[in-house]
Design an enzyme around this catalytic site. Structure first.
Site, mmCIF file in Angstrom:
data_model
loop_
_atom_site.group_PDB
_atom_site.id
_atom_site.type_symbol
_atom_site.label_atom_id
_atom_site.label_comp_id
_atom_site.label_asym_id
_atom_site.label_seq_id
_atom_site.Cartn_x
_atom_site.Cartn_y
_atom_site.Cartn_z
ATOM 1 C CD GLN A 193 74.537 130.956 9.153
ATOM 2 O OE1 GLN A 193 75.623 131.291 9.131
ATOM 3 N NE2 GLN A 193 73.730 130.251 8.490
ATOM 4 C CG HIS B 231 75.404 134.432 13.220
ATOM 5 N ND1 HIS B 231 75.493 135.531 12.456
ATOM 6 C CD2 HIS B 231 76.212 133.584 12.737
ATOM 7 C CE1 HIS B 231 76.552 135.096 11.508
ATOM 8 N NE2 HIS B 231 76.786 133.924 11.779
ATOM 9 N NE ARG C 118 81.613 136.662 12.837
ATOM 10 C CZ ARG C 118 81.400 135.471 12.394
ATOM 11 N NH1 ARG C 118 82.551 134.838 11.986
ATOM 12 N NH2 ARG C 118 80.248 135.250 11.811
ATOM 13 C CG ASP D 265 76.520 126.524 15.731
ATOM 14 O OD1 ASP D 265 77.563 126.442 14.754
ATOM 15 O OD2 ASP D 265 76.571 127.642 16.630
ATOM 16 C CB CYS E 290 75.521 128.452 10.825
ATOM 17 S SG CYS E 290 76.506 128.034 12.426
ATOM 18 N NE ARG F 280 75.509 134.463 6.607
ATOM 19 C CZ ARG F 280 76.860 134.822 7.441
ATOM 20 N NH1 ARG F 280 76.994 133.454 7.980
ATOM 21 N NH2 ARG F 280 77.018 135.876 7.916
HETATM 22 N N1 CP Z 1 78.349 130.722 9.477
HETATM 23 C C1 CP Z 1 79.371 131.829 9.751
HETATM 24 O O1 CP Z 1 79.195 133.020 10.116
HETATM 25 O O2 CP Z 1 80.514 131.470 9.040
HETATM 26 P P1 CP Z 1 81.991 132.411 9.350
HETATM 27 O O3 CP Z 1 82.217 132.330 10.889
HETATM 28 O O4 CP Z 1 83.051 131.522 8.592
HETATM 29 O O5 CP Z 1 81.704 133.763 9.129
HETATM 30 N N1 NVA Z 2 78.123 129.329 17.398
HETATM 31 C C1 NVA Z 2 79.174 129.705 16.605
HETATM 32 C C2 NVA Z 2 78.779 130.143 15.182
HETATM 33 C C3 NVA Z 2 80.121 130.561 14.112
HETATM 34 C C4 NVA Z 2 79.468 130.819 12.947
HETATM 35 C C5 NVA Z 2 80.235 130.393 17.188
HETATM 36 O O1 NVA Z 2 79.930 131.660 17.758
HETATM 37 O O2 NVA Z 2 81.492 130.223 17.150
#
Ligand code: CP
Ligand code: NVA
Length: 322
Positions: free
Chosen positions: A148, A145, A118, A240, A280, A308
């Site tokens: 997701q 993502h 990430r 989101d 998400c 997930r």
């Molecule tokens: N939806 C998602 O990716 O959640 P986290 O940021 O908690 O991993």
């Molecule tokens: N769009 C959000 C998704 C988190 C899972 C972010 O990037 O913070």
């Protein structure tokens, strides 16, 4: 008889040793294969018989940003498949002191079987994939993502008898989650409409890729500035956060700019009566979504979060399995 035949699981063998950087890199057949596998893995995991397909394998999990779902579901997923997930934070790695992604990719390839990362920058993840000789899985970047989106499709598939022909409305910021979602929907023939304020549109590159894939699957991809038009007769309403990780200094401006895009009772009244609400997570109640919707009877957010785990096990088993 092989273990896989006993439990009737079909790995997506064309994905062996492949990266998962973006869903647009996969074929629609591969995405469908991952969904079928994810749903089977969910059933057998709940029966207590998830097979140890990744015995002896270690997945390195590099995080440059916070995470609850991604971190825990990848680690538990590896455990359930008989392997191990190893959490690493970039602050603690030498990356945090300037060691190159190039060297890090080479070094980690000598220890691990795969890397989930990430990162702030999608380019960094691509660079890691170029220099690592082991598969790299994208656990969220500024642009996409994909894991997701696979869990999102699994959740819809569990609730609706047929994905093709459904209408999904994504209403909010044209962000990383939206980019992967439009491509995922295109792969399975879901019509998708994205509604955003001006200056928050999804990137053209992802809309174009999604439209090309959708064309092959008989579905459509569209953008509008009108949330009501998007929500009209929708089978799925998705949103989101308005401020993603790393955009915190824009939060006050975004609150203003996204006024009128909240998913609330008035907006969902335009959707089908059996619409699904998805998010998400993490969510900001009373910002992008009213509490009455996210905690209401049409919300599937916790099933979505749980998926997930199973969607990623399908990815891990197909990419890292034998
Ligand atoms: N939806 C998602 O990716 O959640 P986290 O940021 O908690 O991993
Ligand atoms: N769009 C959000 C998704 C988190 C899972 C972010 O990037 O913070």
């Amino acid at each position: 008889m092989k273990l896989l035949e006993l439990v009737q699981l079909k790995l997506v063998t064309s994905l062996k040793d492949k990266d998962l950087l973006e869903l647009a890199d996969y074929t629609s057949e591969e995405v469908q294969g991952l969904l079928d596998l994810a749903m089977k893995l969910k059933v057998i995991t709940k029966e207590g018989s998830c097979p140890p397909l990744l015995e002896g394998k270690t997945l390195g999990m590099i995080f440059e940003k916070n995470s609850t779902r991604t971190r825990i579901s990848f680690e538990v997923g590896m455990n359930q498949l008989g392997g191990k997930g190893m959490y690493m934070n970039t602050r603690d790695l030498q990356i945090g002191r300037g060691e190159s992604i190039h060297d890090t990719g080479h070094v980690l390839s000598g220890y691990l079987d795969g890397i989930m990362i990430r990162a702030n920058s999608h380019e960094m993840v691509k660079e890691l994939a170029e220099h690592a000789s082991i598969p790299v899985i994208n656990g969220l970047t500024d642009l996409t993502h994909p894991c997701q989106a696979l869990a999102d499709l699994e959740t819809i598939a569990e609730e609706k008898s047929e994905l093709k022909g459904l209408k999904l409305a994504y209403i909010g910021d044209g962000n990383n989650v939206a980019h992967s979602l439009v491509v995922a929907c295109a792969h399975v023939g879901i019509d998708v409409v994205v509604a955003t304020p001006k200056n928050y549109e999804p990137k053209e590159e992802f809309m174009k890729k999604a439209a090309e894939i959708a064309l092959q699957n008989g579905s459509t991809v569209a953008h509008t500035y009108d949330p009501v038009e998007a929500a009209k007769d929708a089978d799925v309403i998705y949103t989101d956060v308005w401020t993603s990780m790393g955009q915190e200094e824009e939060a006050a401006k975004r609150l203003q700019d996204f006024k009128g895009y909240q998913i609330n009772d008035a907006l969902v009244a335009h959707a089908k009566s059996d619409y699904m609400f998805l998010h998400c997570l993490p969510a900001h109640r009373e910002e992008e979504v009213a509490t009455s919707v996210i905690d209401g009877p049409n919300s599937f957010i916790f099933q979505q979060a749980e998926n997930r785990l199973h969607a990623q096990k399908a990815v891990l088993a197909s990419i890292l399995g034998e």
